[in-house]
Design a protein around this motif. Structure first.
Motif, PDB file in Angstrom:
ATOM      1  N   ASP A   1       0.825  -1.208   0.000  1.00 36.66           N
ATOM      2  CA  ASP A   1       0.000   0.000   0.000  1.00 36.66           C
ATOM      3  C   ASP A   1       0.859   1.257   0.000  1.00 36.66           C
ATOM      4  OD1 ASP A   1      -2.131  -1.729   0.162  1.00 36.66           O
ATOM      5  OD2 ASP A   1      -2.272  -1.608   2.342  1.00 36.66           O
ATOM      6  N   VAL A   2       1.857   1.309  -0.853  1.00 37.34           N
ATOM      7  CA  VAL A   2       2.763   2.453  -0.943  1.00 37.34           C
ATOM      8  C   VAL A   2       3.095   2.685  -2.409  1.00 37.34           C
ATOM      9  CG1 VAL A   2       5.005   3.387  -0.293  1.00 37.34           C
ATOM     10  CG2 VAL A   2       3.747   2.004   1.343  1.00 37.34           C
ATOM     11  N   LEU A   3       3.098   3.952  -2.814  1.00 33.83           N
ATOM     12  CA  LEU A   3       3.542   4.309  -4.147  1.00 33.83           C
ATOM     13  C   LEU A   3       5.042   4.573  -4.123  1.00 33.83           C
ATOM     14  CD1 LEU A   3       0.702   6.748  -5.258  1.00 33.83           C
ATOM     15  CD2 LEU A   3       1.019   4.369  -5.941  1.00 33.83           C
ATOM     16  N   ALA A   4       5.739   4.087  -5.133  1.00 35.42           N
ATOM     17  CA  ALA A   4       7.189   4.251  -5.229  1.00 35.42           C
ATOM     18  C   ALA A   4       7.542   4.881  -6.565  1.00 35.42           C
ATOM     19  CB  ALA A   4       7.897   2.905  -5.071  1.00 35.42           C
ATOM     20  N   VAL A   5       8.719   5.506  -6.596  1.00 38.21           N
ATOM     21  CA  VAL A   5       9.250   6.059  -7.834  1.00 38.21           C
ATOM     22  C   VAL A   5      10.043   4.948  -8.522  1.00 38.21           C
ATOM     23  CG1 VAL A   5      10.677   7.847  -8.870  1.00 38.21           C
ATOM     24  CG2 VAL A   5       9.355   8.348  -6.815  1.00 38.21           C
ATOM     25  N   LEU A   6       9.527   4.467  -9.627  1.00 33.44           N
ATOM     26  CA  LEU A   6      10.147   3.339 -10.323  1.00 33.44           C
ATOM     27  C   LEU A   6      11.374   3.796 -11.101  1.00 33.44           C
ATOM     28  CD1 LEU A   6       6.894   1.575 -11.565  1.00 33.44           C
ATOM     29  CD2 LEU A   6       8.143   1.229  -9.420  1.00 33.44           C
ATOM     30  N   ASP A   7      12.055   2.841 -11.744  1.00 37.72           N
ATOM     31  CA  ASP A   7      13.312   3.148 -12.426  1.00 37.72           C
ATOM     32  C   ASP A   7      13.141   4.122 -13.576  1.00 37.72           C
ATOM     33  OD1 ASP A   7      14.559   1.471 -10.677  1.00 37.72           O
ATOM     34  OD2 ASP A   7      14.561  -0.259 -12.027  1.00 37.72           O
ATOM     35  N   ASP A   8      11.952   4.157 -14.184  1.00 39.28           N
ATOM     36  CA  ASP A   8      11.724   5.082 -15.288  1.00 39.28           C
ATOM     37  C   ASP A   8      11.246   6.445 -14.827  1.00 39.28           C
ATOM     38  OD1 ASP A   8       9.299   4.292 -14.379  1.00 39.28           O
ATOM     39  OD2 ASP A   8       8.511   3.614 -16.304  1.00 39.28           O
ATOM     40  N   GLY A   9      11.230   6.657 -13.486  1.00 35.40           N
ATOM     41  CA  GLY A   9      10.812   7.938 -12.945  1.00 35.40           C
ATOM     42  C   GLY A   9       9.324   8.086 -12.760  1.00 35.40           C
TER      43      GLY A   9
ATOM     44  N   TRP B   1      13.446  13.263 -14.508  1.00 33.50           N
ATOM     45  CA  TRP B   1      14.854  12.900 -14.684  1.00 33.50           C
ATOM     46  C   TRP B   1      15.602  12.939 -13.346  1.00 33.50           C
ATOM     47  CZ3 TRP B   1      17.911  10.665 -18.095  1.00 33.50           C
ATOM     48  CH2 TRP B   1      19.287  10.813 -17.965  1.00 33.50           C
ATOM     49  N   ASN B   2      15.352  13.955 -12.539  1.00 36.79           N
ATOM     50  CA  ASN B   2      16.010  14.048 -11.229  1.00 36.79           C
ATOM     51  C   ASN B   2      15.636  12.877 -10.332  1.00 36.79           C
ATOM     52  OD1 ASN B   2      17.142  16.424 -12.097  1.00 36.79           O
ATOM     53  ND2 ASN B   2      15.695  17.752 -10.994  1.00 36.79           N
ATOM     54  N   ALA B   3      14.370  12.442 -10.396  1.00 36.84           N
ATOM     55  CA  ALA B   3      13.958  11.282  -9.592  1.00 36.84           C
ATOM     56  C   ALA B   3      14.696  10.020 -10.036  1.00 36.84           C
ATOM     57  CB  ALA B   3      12.451  11.088  -9.694  1.00 36.84           C
ATOM     58  N   LEU B   4      14.897   9.873 -11.354  1.00 42.18           N
ATOM     59  CA  LEU B   4      15.637   8.715 -11.856  1.00 42.18           C
ATOM     60  C   LEU B   4      17.088   8.755 -11.394  1.00 42.18           C
ATOM     61  CD1 LEU B   4      15.873   6.222 -13.674  1.00 42.18           C
ATOM     62  CD2 LEU B   4      16.264   7.767 -15.611  1.00 42.18           C
ATOM     63  N   VAL B   5      17.731   9.913 -11.476  1.00 40.50           N
ATOM     64  CA  VAL B   5      19.121  10.038 -11.025  1.00 40.50           C
ATOM     65  C   VAL B   5      19.214   9.807  -9.522  1.00 40.50           C
ATOM     66  CG1 VAL B   5      21.059  11.634 -10.822  1.00 40.50           C
ATOM     67  CG2 VAL B   5      19.694  11.582 -12.922  1.00 40.50           C
ATOM     68  N   ASN B   6      18.264  10.339  -8.782  1.00 35.84           N
ATOM     69  CA  ASN B   6      18.284  10.155  -7.329  1.00 35.84           C
ATOM     70  C   ASN B   6      18.126   8.685  -6.945  1.00 35.84           C
ATOM     71  OD1 ASN B   6      18.160  11.243  -4.524  1.00 35.84           O
ATOM     72  ND2 ASN B   6      16.094  10.412  -4.608  1.00 35.84           N
ATOM     73  N   GLY B   7      17.290   7.933  -7.691  1.00 34.51           N
ATOM     74  CA  GLY B   7      17.143   6.509  -7.401  1.00 34.51           C
ATOM     75  C   GLY B   7      18.431   5.740  -7.621  1.00 34.51           C
ATOM     76  N   MET B   8      19.145   6.041  -8.687  1.00 36.95           N
ATOM     77  CA  MET B   8      20.428   5.377  -8.911  1.00 36.95           C
ATOM     78  C   MET B   8      21.476   5.834  -7.912  1.00 36.95           C
ATOM     79  SD  MET B   8      20.666   5.303 -13.084  1.00 36.95           S
ATOM     80  CE  MET B   8      19.409   4.500 -14.070  1.00 36.95           C
ATOM     81  N   ASP B   9      21.404   7.109  -7.509  1.00 43.12           N
ATOM     82  CA  ASP B   9      22.354   7.617  -6.517  1.00 43.12           C
ATOM     83  C   ASP B   9      22.167   6.918  -5.175  1.00 43.12           C
ATOM     84  OD1 ASP B   9      24.174   9.027  -5.088  1.00 43.12           O
ATOM     85  OD2 ASP B   9      23.197  10.974  -5.271  1.00 43.12           O
ATOM     86  N   SER B  10      20.906   6.725  -4.764  1.00 37.58           N
ATOM     87  CA  SER B  10      20.641   6.096  -3.467  1.00 37.58           C
ATOM     88  C   SER B  10      21.025   4.623  -3.441  1.00 37.58           C
ATOM     89  CB  SER B  10      19.161   6.238  -3.122  1.00 37.58           C
ATOM     90  OG  SER B  10      18.361   5.588  -4.092  1.00 37.58           O
ATOM     91  N   ALA B  11      21.130   3.987  -4.611  1.00 38.48           N
ATOM     92  CA  ALA B  11      21.497   2.568  -4.656  1.00 38.48           C
ATOM     93  C   ALA B  11      23.003   2.343  -4.540  1.00 38.48           C
ATOM     94  CB  ALA B  11      20.983   1.932  -5.943  1.00 38.48           C
TER      95      ALA B  11
END
Length: 625
Positions: free
Chosen positions: A269-277, A535-545
């Motif tokens: 029951d949570v929305l997430a920012v997927l790899d494609d943003g 685009w920033n959300a996609l970069v942030n997801g890779m940065d956090s990994a």
């Protein structure tokens, strides 16, 4: 109350025959029958026999049902206790059981007969406002001798009442029949139910023969018939109630870790920012050990669990969970209640492990989902020596432990996260999607940390230690207690084992090689503010990994514009650029990604040509004279 006395010479009924007690010697009694037969019986065994009875003696007293007495209204209970004192005084002269003091003259057995004492008690009760005659006192004495204190309770207070009252049995049967018939239909109103019941009564008994109750009375009758039967409510609730196994119900019991492990998946029951943003729902797959209630594995994936994810659950179960950078040392297995010193001598992999049990499953219980009954998952279980036990279709109660665990995860984890959606659309807030900020990798790390410090250390009412049955214990404490008895056998997985866990796919090998399915994604734009946010959300997801010691989270987001210009907005090129930079930083020991390092990484030809391509400026045309 007078009790029977067992003494030498007493006549007894035992084992369908009449005996005379001839000898009493310690705990043994010698019995002689009228036919001359003899028997030696232990007194406890004799008294416990259902057929035992003393001839001419009173019926043995019964222990009062104190639980039922406490449930009675105070007025009814006090009246029964008052009758007990009156009956005792009539029979013995003393209203209390201890028999202290001197009896009153009108109730003294030495001065008055039993009939006189009954009449005196009736007169006393009548003078006190009770409607009681000598016959009433005699009847209460007989009930007290046969049923004890419960026999003195007013029968009107304990009379069983029907849930439907005095409703016509034909109407009740028709309501129940119609409710049973619409169990699989869409939910309707009580007005529709009332009309259907009327039509059924006319069809079976004729028009006007059986009167239909008024609407308000009928509604109460419908709820009385349906309560506890699952015949009203939503269609999903009715289907769930119908899928339950027939009673009596028995809980799923496992006596050792890994004996029974339940696997299942459900949307989180949570929305997430997927790899494609893009913001979207994710699916949670877990493996729950029944004996210890331990979450042996928990995996988050975009919606649509595959057989690879199910196989990864098996792999996670037998591999220790490693401590992550930034986790507190209190989450390590060494700091937990798990017998770390004894286990580390058997399994060296536990040296840097987190406090989550490592359990090798013997039997996994799965539903009829295509992922868990697929050939690849079955073969993965066979390669590990695990048997698969599917439950009947659409039978949630058959794996109730894992279903209840999903609810506990929603209550203890999901609802505290930004982007929480609730269990259905009616509970979703308007700000659920804008609030979503965690990537899939970040949610996975949060879930892993919560499982260790929130679930494994939480006390469960269903977990009890045999030496401390009154105290609820945690999954880690239960595993520590059971592993000391059953032992621990490490099952390391090699690279070949991980390959075997992957699904099988047959491809033709041609002269040019093997053709795989190619998924083409359009490059992401970087013009509007919405494009930049994606685009920033996609970069942030890779940065956090990234797991680099000297790398500061958020560094890559500051270079988002440069990364878009360098990669042309292609996600594959961006992933390759960051991955290669991370490998170089590990090899040179810096463990930090900078813009200078990113400029040194070579990308694919398309990205490099796009980055070096000069911008074309349109020259203003000159108007010809």
């Amino acid at each position: 109350m007078t009790q029977a006395v067992v003494e030498v010479g007493a006549r007894l009924r035992y084992d369908g025959r009449v005996w005379t007690l001839a000898v009493l010697e310690g705990p043994r009694a010698t019995l002689v029958s009228d036919e001359g037969a003899s028997a030696v019986v232990l007194l406890p065994y004799l008294f416990a026999d259902p057929s035992f009875e003393v001839e001419g003696g009173p019926v043995p007293g019964k222990v009062p049902p104190f639980g039922l007495l406490e449930a009675l209204p105070d007025q009814v209970r006090e009246r029964a206790l008052a009758w007990q004192r009156h009956v005792r005084e009539v029979e013995t002269g003393f209203p209390d059981a201890d028999g202290q003091g001197a009896p009153r003259e009108q109730f003294d057995p030495a001065l008055r007969s039993l009939a006189q004492r009954e009449r005196a008690k009736a007169e006393e009760l009548t003078a006190g406002g009770w409607a009681a005659s000598a016959a009433t006192v005699r009847r209460m004495r007989a009930r007290y001798r046969s049923e004890g204190l419960w026999g003195l309770v007013d029968g009107r207070a304990v009379r069983e009442r029907s849930a439907v009252g005095r409703a016509d049995e034909r109407v009740v049967a028709a309501v129940r029949k119609v409710l049973e018939g619409q169990r699989e239909r869409s939910t309707g109103t009580l007005a529709r139910l009332r009309r259907q019941v009327g039509w059924l009564l006319e069809e079976e008994y004729g028009a006007g023969v059986v009167a239909l109750p008024p609407a308000s009375t009928f509604n109460r009758l419908a709820h009385a018939v349906a309560d506890g039967q699952g015949l009203l409510g939503t269609a999903a609730q009715r289907r769930w109630h119908a899928s339950r196994p027939a009673p009596p119900f028995t809980p799923t019991v496992a006596l050792r870790p890994g004996e029974l492990v339940m696997l299942d998946s459900t949307p989180l029951d949570v929305l997430a920012v997927l790899d494609d943003g893009v913001t979207g729902r994710v699916e949670l797959s877990i493996a729950l050990d029944v004996a210890t209630r331990s979450l042996c594995a928990a995996l988050l994936r975009p919606m649509g669990t595959t057989s690879v994810d199910a196989a990864m659950l098996l792999a996670q179960m037998v591999v220790p969970t490693a401590m992550r950078p930034g986790w507190d040392k209190a989450l390590s297995m060494q700091r937990s209640v798990i017998p770390y010193e004894r286990l580390i001598a058997l399994d060296a992999r536990l040296e840097q492990a987190a406090a989550r049990p490592v359990i090798m499953p013997e039997t996994v219980i799965v539903d009829q989902g295509r992922v868990y009954v697929s050939a690849s998952f079955i073969s993965a279980c066979e390669s590990l020596g695990v048997s698969v036990q599917p439950v009947p279709p659409a039978n949630g109660p058959a794996k109730g432990n894992v279903e209840r665990t999903f609810r506990a995860i929603a209550d203890g984890f999901s609802q505290y996260l930004p982007g929480h959606t609730g269990s259905d659309v009616s509970q979703r807030g308007a700000a659920a999607e804008p609030d979503a900020c965690w990537s899939l990798a970040q949610l996975q790390e949060l879930l892993d940390e919560w499982v260790i410090c929130g679930w494994q250390e939480r006390r469960h009412e269903a977990l009890r230690h045999p030496m401390m049955p009154q105290v609820a214990i945690s999954p880690n404490e239960m595993w520590a207690a059971l592993v000391a008895v059953t032992g621990h056998v490490p099952v390391p997985l090699s690279a070949d084992d991980y390959v075997e866990l992957l699904p099988l796919r047959w491809l033709a090998i041609n002269d040019y090689g093997v053709r795989f399915k190619i998924v083409r994604n359009q490059p992401l734009r970087y013009g509007s503010s919405a494009d930049k946010q994606v685009w920033n959300a996609l970069v942030n997801g890779m940065d956090s990994a990234l797991r680099l010691r000297q790398h500061r989270p958020g560094t890559l987001v500051t270079h988002a514009a440069y990364l878009h210009a360098r990669t042309g907005g292609r996600m594959g090129s961006l992933s390759h650029l960051i991955r290669e930079a991370a490998l170089v930083s590990l090899l040179d020991g810096t463990e930090k990604i900078t813009k200078k390092l990113l400029e040194q990484i070579e990308l694919d030809t398309a990205a490099e040509q796009r980055a070096r391509a000069p911008r074309r400026h349109r020259m203003p045309t000159q108007r010809q004279p």
